[in-house]
Motif scaffolding. Structure first.
Motif, PDB file in Angstrom:
ATOM      1  N   ILE A  53       0.831  -1.199   0.000  1.00 36.71           N
ATOM      2  CA  ILE A  53       0.000   0.000   0.000  1.00 36.71           C
ATOM      3  C   ILE A  53       0.871   1.258   0.000  1.00 36.71           C
ATOM      4  O   ILE A  53       0.654   2.197  -0.768  1.00 36.71           O
ATOM      5  CB  ILE A  53      -0.951  -0.007   1.218  1.00 36.71           C
ATOM      6  N   LEU A  66      -1.358  -6.447  -4.091  1.00 38.25           N
ATOM      7  CA  LEU A  66      -2.272  -5.346  -3.840  1.00 38.25           C
ATOM      8  C   LEU A  66      -3.241  -5.170  -4.999  1.00 38.25           C
ATOM      9  O   LEU A  66      -4.435  -4.922  -4.790  1.00 38.25           O
ATOM     10  CB  LEU A  66      -1.494  -4.053  -3.600  1.00 38.25           C
ATOM     11  N   PHE A  97      -5.798   2.229   2.136  1.00 35.46           N
ATOM     12  CA  PHE A  97      -6.260   1.203   1.205  1.00 35.46           C
ATOM     13  C   PHE A  97      -7.435   1.714   0.386  1.00 35.46           C
ATOM     14  O   PHE A  97      -7.459   1.575  -0.849  1.00 35.46           O
ATOM     15  CB  PHE A  97      -6.650  -0.060   1.963  1.00 35.46           C
TER      16      PHE A  97
END
Length: 224
Positions: A53, A66, A97
């Motif tokens: 992230i 991710l 996120f």
């Protein structure tokens, strides 16, 4: 229908993950049979994606793990999002996120919100912080959000809120699935564009639309 769970707990074991698991179980329990059964996707533990992230935030490119997590959220039919409370709000990891989610990925998507904290004083974090965030993302947030303080575990009131929230999310997912527009031949024909001469034309000839010149259509109307 696919249900994705996002949990931002940092410890192991985590009360945030525990709440997320119970919310997921309550949701699945209300839609556990038939063609509309809910399939629970492997929960997304954000602490395991923290490095990715951060890298995405500074480079603009998501690492493979991710990217898969972001795609899973976008493809979900329903979402459960649970965060620990930090400084009277959601955690930075949780916010980071969802900052990376495509701006349209949550539009109209049923979402159940949850939070955990050490004190009941933060019980309104779901309404003052989480709900505005997901309303901004145009998600369809369930009426009941669940906050669990340390003293709530084992209390019948928490179990009741979890069951109610799970039922709401299950119903919301079912309603969203049934309301999804089905593109049929008649629907496509009804919205087929008109040419400059006024005739009805097909976007795709393979669809089998009938092309009627304007003069013929006008003559048919006059004879009726």
């Amino acid at each position: 229908m696919k249900l994705v769970v996002v949990t931002a707990g940092l410890s192991t074991p985590s009360s945030t993950r525990l709440l997320a698991d119970r919310l997921a179980a309550a949701t699945v329990a209300h839609r556990d049979a038939g063609e509309d059964a809910i399939q629970l996707v492997e929960p997304l533990e954000l602490r395991e994606l923290a490095t990715e992230i951060g890298r995405h935030l500074v480079t603009g490119f998501p690492p493979a793990r991710l990217a898969a997590a972001l795609d899973a959220v976008a493809a979900a039919d329903g979402l459960i999002a649970v965060t620990p409370v930090f400084a009277a709000s959601y955690s930075g990891l949780f916010k980071s996120f969802f900052d990376l989610i495509d701006k349209d990925a949550l539009t109209g998507k049923p979402v159940l919100l949850g939070a955990t904290g050490g004190s009941p004083r933060h019980s309104l974090v779901t309404e003052h912080a989480l709900r505005p965030l997901f309303s901004y993302l145009r998600a369809l947030v369930t009426p009941t959000a669940v906050y669990a303080a340390s003293e709530d575990w084992g209390d019948a009131g928490l179990e009741h809120r979890i069951a109610r929230a799970g039922a709401e999310l299950a119903r919301s997912m079912a309603s969203a699935a049934s309301a999804a527009p089905a593109t049929t031949l008649s629907t496509r024909a009804a919205i087929a564009p008109r040419s400059l001469t006024g005739s009805i034309t097909s976007v795709d000839p393979a669809d089998g639309f009938q092309v009627i010149p304007f003069e013929e259509r006008l003559a048919a109307l006059r004879s009726e």
